[in-house]
Design a protein around this motif. Structure first.
Motif, PDB file in Angstrom:
ATOM      1  N   SER A 101      -1.262  -3.866  11.018  1.00 61.08           N
ATOM      2  CA  SER A 101      -1.859  -3.444  12.292  1.00 61.08           C
ATOM      3  C   SER A 101      -1.989  -1.937  12.445  1.00 61.08           C
ATOM      4  O   SER A 101      -2.656  -1.464  13.360  1.00 61.08           O
ATOM      5  CB  SER A 101      -1.088  -4.036  13.479  1.00 61.08           C
ATOM      6  N   SER A 102      -1.377  -1.147  11.570  1.00 63.21           N
ATOM      7  CA  SER A 102      -1.592   0.294  11.632  1.00 63.21           C
ATOM      8  C   SER A 102      -2.924   0.698  11.008  1.00 63.21           C
ATOM      9  O   SER A 102      -3.472   1.752  11.332  1.00 63.21           O
ATOM     10  CB  SER A 102      -0.441   1.037  10.933  1.00 63.21           C
ATOM     11  N   THR A 103      -3.453  -0.156  10.136  1.00 62.73           N
ATOM     12  CA  THR A 103      -4.685   0.176   9.422  1.00 62.73           C
ATOM     13  C   THR A 103      -5.804  -0.842   9.625  1.00 62.73           C
ATOM     14  O   THR A 103      -6.950  -0.577   9.279  1.00 62.73           O
ATOM     15  CB  THR A 103      -4.429   0.289   7.902  1.00 62.73           C
ATOM     16  N   GLY A 104      -5.481  -2.020  10.156  1.00 64.97           N
ATOM     17  CA  GLY A 104      -6.499  -3.053  10.316  1.00 64.97           C
ATOM     18  C   GLY A 104      -6.938  -3.682   9.020  1.00 64.97           C
ATOM     19  O   GLY A 104      -8.058  -4.203   8.927  1.00 64.97           O
ATOM     20  N   VAL A 105      -6.065  -3.681   8.026  1.00 70.32           N
ATOM     21  CA  VAL A 105      -6.370  -4.268   6.713  1.00 70.32           C
ATOM     22  C   VAL A 105      -5.769  -5.664   6.618  1.00 70.32           C
ATOM     23  O   VAL A 105      -4.576  -5.852   6.840  1.00 70.32           O
ATOM     24  CB  VAL A 105      -5.834  -3.384   5.574  1.00 70.32           C
ATOM     25  N   LEU A 106      -6.606  -6.628   6.254  1.00 73.55           N
ATOM     26  CA  LEU A 106      -6.160  -7.992   6.000  1.00 73.55           C
ATOM     27  C   LEU A 106      -6.160  -8.221   4.496  1.00 73.55           C
ATOM     28  O   LEU A 106      -7.219  -8.339   3.876  1.00 73.55           O
ATOM     29  CB  LEU A 106      -7.082  -8.995   6.688  1.00 73.55           C
ATOM     30  N   SER A 107      -4.965  -8.263   3.900  1.00 71.93           N
ATOM     31  CA  SER A 107      -4.862  -8.539   2.471  1.00 71.93           C
ATOM     32  C   SER A 107      -5.024 -10.033   2.225  1.00 71.93           C
ATOM     33  O   SER A 107      -4.780 -10.856   3.120  1.00 71.93           O
ATOM     34  CB  SER A 107      -3.516  -8.043   1.924  1.00 71.93           C
ATOM     35  N   SER A 108      -5.432 -10.405   1.028  1.00 67.21           N
ATOM     36  CA  SER A 108      -5.705 -11.805   0.709  1.00 67.21           C
ATOM     37  C   SER A 108      -4.415 -12.547   0.397  1.00 67.21           C
ATOM     38  O   SER A 108      -3.823 -12.352  -0.663  1.00 67.21           O
ATOM     39  CB  SER A 108      -6.658 -11.909  -0.483  1.00 67.21           C
ATOM     40  N   LEU A 109      -3.989 -13.407   1.328  1.00 67.23           N
ATOM     41  CA  LEU A 109      -2.767 -14.181   1.102  1.00 67.23           C
ATOM     42  C   LEU A 109      -2.889 -15.116  -0.103  1.00 67.23           C
ATOM     43  O   LEU A 109      -1.968 -15.175  -0.928  1.00 67.23           O
ATOM     44  CB  LEU A 109      -2.422 -14.962   2.370  1.00 67.23           C
ATOM     45  N   PRO A 110      -4.004 -15.846  -0.284  1.00 64.30           N
ATOM     46  CA  PRO A 110      -4.111 -16.711  -1.466  1.00 64.30           C
ATOM     47  C   PRO A 110      -4.003 -15.953  -2.780  1.00 64.30           C
ATOM     48  O   PRO A 110      -3.302 -16.391  -3.706  1.00 64.30           O
ATOM     49  CB  PRO A 110      -5.492 -17.350  -1.310  1.00 64.30           C
ATOM     50  N   ASP A 111      -4.674 -14.807  -2.877  1.00 64.18           N
ATOM     51  CA  ASP A 111      -4.636 -14.032  -4.122  1.00 64.18           C
ATOM     52  C   ASP A 111      -3.223 -13.531  -4.418  1.00 64.18           C
ATOM     53  O   ASP A 111      -2.770 -13.573  -5.571  1.00 64.18           O
ATOM     54  CB  ASP A 111      -5.589 -12.840  -4.044  1.00 64.18           C
ATOM     55  N   LEU A 112      -2.540 -13.066  -3.387  1.00 62.85           N
ATOM     56  CA  LEU A 112      -1.204 -12.501  -3.594  1.00 62.85           C
ATOM     57  C   LEU A 112      -0.169 -13.576  -3.901  1.00 62.85           C
ATOM     58  O   LEU A 112       0.653 -13.414  -4.803  1.00 62.85           O
ATOM     59  CB  LEU A 112      -0.780 -11.689  -2.372  1.00 62.85           C
TER      60      LEU A 112
ATOM     61  N   VAL B 236      14.967  -7.070  -4.005  1.00 61.19           N
ATOM     62  CA  VAL B 236      13.734  -7.497  -3.352  1.00 61.19           C
ATOM     63  C   VAL B 236      12.622  -6.506  -3.671  1.00 61.19           C
ATOM     64  O   VAL B 236      12.879  -5.310  -3.879  1.00 61.19           O
ATOM     65  CB  VAL B 236      13.947  -7.622  -1.829  1.00 61.19           C
ATOM     66  N   LEU B 237      11.394  -7.002  -3.723  1.00 60.04           N
ATOM     67  CA  LEU B 237      10.221  -6.156  -3.923  1.00 60.04           C
ATOM     68  C   LEU B 237       9.484  -6.046  -2.595  1.00 60.04           C
ATOM     69  O   LEU B 237       9.111  -7.055  -1.990  1.00 60.04           O
ATOM     70  CB  LEU B 237       9.289  -6.765  -4.975  1.00 60.04           C
ATOM     71  N   GLY B 238       9.287  -4.811  -2.125  1.00 56.79           N
ATOM     72  CA  GLY B 238       8.557  -4.575  -0.884  1.00 56.79           C
ATOM     73  C   GLY B 238       7.184  -3.989  -1.168  1.00 56.79           C
ATOM     74  O   GLY B 238       7.071  -2.935  -1.795  1.00 56.79           O
ATOM     75  N   LEU B 239       6.145  -4.678  -0.717  1.00 53.47           N
ATOM     76  CA  LEU B 239       4.773  -4.193  -0.861  1.00 53.47           C
ATOM     77  C   LEU B 239       4.337  -3.605   0.476  1.00 53.47           C
ATOM     78  O   LEU B 239       4.570  -4.204   1.526  1.00 53.47           O
ATOM     79  CB  LEU B 239       3.822  -5.336  -1.241  1.00 53.47           C
ATOM     80  N   THR B 240       3.721  -2.438   0.448  1.00 53.70           N
ATOM     81  CA  THR B 240       3.321  -1.828   1.713  1.00 53.70           C
ATOM     82  C   THR B 240       2.005  -1.083   1.592  1.00 53.70           C
ATOM     83  O   THR B 240       1.718  -0.437   0.584  1.00 53.70           O
ATOM     84  CB  THR B 240       4.406  -0.879   2.249  1.00 53.70           C
ATOM     85  N   ASN B 241       1.197  -1.200   2.649  1.00 48.56           N
ATOM     86  CA  ASN B 241      -0.027  -0.406   2.774  1.00 48.56           C
ATOM     87  C   ASN B 241      -0.182   0.120   4.192  1.00 48.56           C
ATOM     88  O   ASN B 241      -1.281   0.354   4.674  1.00 48.56           O
ATOM     89  CB  ASN B 241      -1.249  -1.227   2.355  1.00 48.56           C
ATOM     90  N   GLY B 242       0.987   0.293   4.869  1.00 52.16           N
ATOM     91  CA  GLY B 242       0.939   0.805   6.229  1.00 52.16           C
ATOM     92  C   GLY B 242       2.314   0.840   6.881  1.00 52.16           C
ATOM     93  O   GLY B 242       3.343   0.575   6.241  1.00 52.16           O
ATOM     94  N   SER B 243       2.337   1.155   8.162  1.00 54.41           N
ATOM     95  CA  SER B 243       3.598   1.375   8.877  1.00 54.41           C
ATOM     96  C   SER B 243       4.506   0.160   8.897  1.00 54.41           C
ATOM     97  O   SER B 243       5.729   0.283   8.802  1.00 54.41           O
ATOM     98  CB  SER B 243       3.314   1.781  10.334  1.00 54.41           C
ATOM     99  N   PHE B 244       3.924  -1.025   9.031  1.00 54.68           N
ATOM    100  CA  PHE B 244       4.770  -2.199   9.201  1.00 54.68           C
ATOM    101  C   PHE B 244       5.273  -2.747   7.869  1.00 54.68           C
ATOM    102  O   PHE B 244       6.336  -3.370   7.821  1.00 54.68           O
ATOM    103  CB  PHE B 244       4.051  -3.229  10.066  1.00 54.68           C
ATOM    104  N   GLY B 245       4.556  -2.468   6.803  1.00 52.10           N
ATOM    105  CA  GLY B 245       5.105  -2.715   5.475  1.00 52.10           C
ATOM    106  C   GLY B 245       6.258  -1.772   5.206  1.00 52.10           C
ATOM    107  O   GLY B 245       7.298  -2.164   4.641  1.00 52.10           O
ATOM    108  N   ASP B 246       6.099  -0.504   5.634  1.00 50.47           N
ATOM    109  CA  ASP B 246       7.182   0.480   5.504  1.00 50.47           C
ATOM    110  C   ASP B 246       8.412   0.044   6.295  1.00 50.47           C
ATOM    111  O   ASP B 246       9.547   0.211   5.846  1.00 50.47           O
ATOM    112  CB  ASP B 246       6.719   1.850   6.017  1.00 50.47           C
ATOM    113  N   ARG B 247       8.174  -0.506   7.490  1.00 46.87           N
ATOM    114  CA  ARG B 247       9.300  -0.936   8.327  1.00 46.87           C
ATOM    115  C   ARG B 247      10.110  -2.030   7.626  1.00 46.87           C
ATOM    116  O   ARG B 247      11.341  -2.012   7.669  1.00 46.87           O
ATOM    117  CB  ARG B 247       8.800  -1.435   9.684  1.00 46.87           C
ATOM    118  N   TRP B 248       9.417  -2.962   7.001  1.00 45.13           N
ATOM    119  CA  TRP B 248      10.141  -4.049   6.344  1.00 45.13           C
ATOM    120  C   TRP B 248      10.974  -3.527   5.170  1.00 45.13           C
ATOM    121  O   TRP B 248      12.091  -3.979   4.931  1.00 45.13           O
ATOM    122  CB  TRP B 248       9.176  -5.135   5.883  1.00 45.13           C
TER     123      TRP B 248
END
Length: 357
Positions: A137-148, A80-92
């Motif tokens: 939610s650790s950073t308040g960043v909304l990544s673009s779901l359509p782009d990804l 699996v590939l895990g993408l992360t830009n914060g605590s909850f991406g790290d958790r997954w």
């Protein structure tokens, strides 16, 4: 200030309106009764309408992390590939590793969005699924779901798993257009309910893959869940009182209309962003700021002192989280909150800042 009268502007659990809590006081029913089938079916019908999706939606008692794990156990044999830009991406990523999967990681700086270029060369033929947090939610960043989703599908078309915990019901994810293979969320965020229910919307592609995966466990075995769900039953005993409140809340969302709900969340977010400019600005980069969570740079603010005074006035917000805990604080502006309430909070925060000088 009595904690019972404190107003929550937290990241979660969030403020729950008295009438929603009151909906939980209906008489108990058993989860194998005809009455339960009606309740279960009504909830699913409303969810599909509100989220504009034909996907299967399963629910169990627990936090959303239950289904973060469930998606991995059902959809990934090995890689699996895990993408992360914060605590909850790290958790997954941690969850995937603890479930014995080989995890390839892409780490994006905190405060930055995950972009298509970050995964340009990360997906090979071995990758079975890609998981990431839509609204970190650790950073308040909304990544673009359509782009990804578009970029991921260009690369061997792996399964796409999305943590929508703080975006579903507060941000339009255009689920029917993007259709991730697993979209996971919980009751205690933008749905504005108490903690206790976890949800997952699943694609036919994931269901097909699950049949090939061994050791899916029991509690979140998608095959078992679907068999019961198709009959409007739960696999195990569900929190029925929570489901009463959920049905009540979904009715309220139908009355408001989802477009109006999304506009309300955006308006609240813009108020917080504007206010932050008088302090130290927002942590997230421009163009990728969450409509449900404002993460604000502290600068030299003594947050503990500030928050202590704020709570005596009857208002509670959230501390920073993870690596940016000491640099930031967070305001939850989701669920049943309104722009009027946000303006009220910001006015009291301004007064409190003056007291802290």
């Amino acid at each position: 200030m009595n904690i019972l009268s404190r107003k929550l502007f937290t990241v979660g659990p969030v403020n729950v309106e008295p009438e929603v809590l009151n909906a939980m006081t209906k008489p108990m029913i058993t989860h194998r009764s005809k009455e339960y089938k009606v309740l279960h079916g009504s909830i699913l019908e409303k969810f599909r309408k509100l989220l504009d999706t034909d996907m299967d939606i399963f629910m169990v008692g627990g936090s959303a992390s239950v289904f973060l794990e469930g998606a991995i156990r059902n959809g990934v044999k090995s890689n699996v590939l895990g993408l992360t830009n914060g605590s909850f991406g790290d958790r997954w990523i941690e969850i995937s590793k603890l479930n014995g999967k080989n995890v390839k990681e892409v780490r994006v700086p905190w405060g930055k969005a995950i972009r298509p270029e970050h995964i340009e060369n990360a997906i090979d033929e071995k990758i079975e699924a890609v998981h990431f947090v839509s609204n970190e939610s650790s950073t308040g960043v909304l990544s673009s779901l359509p782009d990804l989703t578009e970029k991921i599908r260009e690369r061997n078309d792996p399964l796409i798993f999305v943590d929508g915990v703080t975006s579903v019901a507060g941000t339009n994810l255009h689920i029917k257009k993007n259709e991730p293979d697993a979209l996971i969320f919980g009751s205690q965020k933008a749905l504005a309910l108490p903690p206790g229910l976890a949800f997952i919307a699943v694609s036919e592609k994931l269901m097909k893959k699950a049949k090939e995966v061994e050791n899916r466990g029991f509690y979140t075995d998608l095959i078992k869940l679907k068999k019961n769900n198709d009959e409007n039953y739960a696999l195990t005993t569900p929190p029925v009182s929570m489901m009463y409140a959920l049905e009540f809340q979904l009715e309220r969302m139908v009355s408001e209309g989802m477009d109006a709900r999304y506009r309300r969340h955006k308006e609240m977010a813009e108020l917080v962003r504007k206010w932050s400019k008088g302090l130290n600005g927002m942590l997230p980069e421009e163009g990728y700021m969450s409509d449900t969570i404002g993460v604000i740079n502290r600068g030299g603010l003594d947050f503990d002192k500030f928050h202590s005074i704020l709570k005596t006035k009857g208002y509670e917000i959230s501390n920073g989280y993870g690596e940016v805990k000491q640099q930031t604080f967070r305001i939850g502006h989701m669920g049943d909150l309104t722009p009027k309430r946000i303006k009220e909070l910001l006015k009291v925060m301004d007064e409190t800042l003056e007291e802290c000088k």
